[in-house]
Design an enzyme around this catalytic site. Structure first.
Site, short mmCIF file in Angstrom:
data_model
loop_
_atom_site.label_atom_id
_atom_site.label_comp_id
_atom_site.label_asym_id
_atom_site.label_seq_id
_atom_site.Cartn_x
_atom_site.Cartn_y
_atom_site.Cartn_z
N THR A 54 53.44 37.34 56.40
CA THR A 54 52.19 37.03 55.72
C THR A 54 51.32 38.30 55.67
OG1 THR A 54 50.98 36.30 57.70
CG2 THR A 54 52.29 34.64 56.52
N GLY A 92 51.69 40.66 53.46
CA GLY A 92 52.73 41.67 53.36
C GLY A 92 52.64 42.60 52.17
N GLY A 122 51.68 44.98 57.18
CA GLY A 122 52.58 43.96 56.68
C GLY A 122 53.62 44.51 55.74
N TYR A 173 35.53 38.98 65.39
CA TYR A 173 36.90 39.47 65.18
C TYR A 173 37.64 39.56 66.51
CZ TYR A 173 40.75 42.60 64.06
OH TYR A 173 42.01 43.16 63.93
#
Length: 249
Positions: A12, A14, A19, A150
């Site tokens: 995911t 990507g 990714g 975060y």
């Protein structure tokens, strides 16, 4: 012979950065890789670069219906999933005194909810010997100012990996965390808004890294390959930190 010959993988987030580098390395090692992201044009450009062993699937990990469509497609086309890399994530800064509900929800929806349900919905496709890699961050263990939300989302991922690894050990599915430090990806420009600010950010981040530089996406891809392949067959529940020593020294 590649380390992932005939394996089916989903990465995911990507289409760029870490990714994309992971997808590229997995393909080099023999895997067929589904990459996902929210922006169709970027996905199509990434697949063009990756070649015919890559397939793009437009998907928003915070949308459970979107995840259902993704894994239904993988099941229909491949019948199994050998490697899952839950890499999709977002980052934004705000001091605690100023953080809004929208700021909080936007990151928890993608980084925590999205990762959690990506894992849940992938599991029915994963056989004995499969590998799950959930991408956290070295900031999960740091009190880095301005990034309280975060950092908390990434700490949640680290906790999830421990429980998932314990639950899935009887099914022969390994679950591990990959925790990057600062890495040179397009997300830097997206955060700071200009090439000049991005270069200043890179220099500032490198000053906190004992190795004296920020990481390269291919270095994270090499670590992901270790976790995806039989090289890490005796590893589950671990946190593989690739941060140039930033949190370790």
């Amino acid at each position: 012979m590649g380390k992932l010959d005939s394996k089916i993988a989903v990465v995911t987030g990507g289409s760029s950065g870490i990714g994309f580098a992971i997808a590229e390395r997995f393909i080099e090692e023999g895997a067929k890789v589904y990459i996902t992201g929210r922006r169709t044009a970027e996905l199509e450009a990434a697949v063009h670069k990756l070649g015919d062993k890559a397939k793009a699937f437009q998907s928003d990990v915070s949308d459970l219906g979107s995840l259902d469509r993704l894994f239904t497609a993988v099941d229909k086309e491949e019948g199994r999933l050998d490697v899952l890399v839950a890499n999709a994530g977002v980052i934004a800064a705000s001091p605690i005194r100023e953080a809004s509900e929208e700021h909080f929800d936007s990151m928890f929806d993608v980084n925590v909810k999205g990762t959690y349900f990506t894992l849940q919905k992938a599991l029915p496709l994963m056989p004995d010997g499969a590998s799950v890699i959930l991408v956290s961050s070295c900031l999960a263990t740091k009190g880095y100012p301005g990034h309280s939300v975060y950092n908390a989302t990434k700490a949640a991922i680290r906790s999830l990996v421990r429980t998932a690894a314990a639950e899935l050990v009887s099914a022969g599915i390994r679950v591990n965390t990959l925790s990057p430090g600062p890495v040179d990806t397009p997300i830097i420009e997206a955060q700071v808004g200009s090439p000049e600010a991005a270069e200043a950010f890179r220099k500032q981040a490198a000053a906190h890294v004992p190795l004296g530089r920020i990481g390269r996406p291919e270095e994270l891809a090499a670590a992901a390959l270790f976790l995806a392949s039989d090289d890490s067959s005796f590893s589950t529940g671990m946190d593989l930190v690739i941060d140039g020593g930033m949190t370790q020294l």
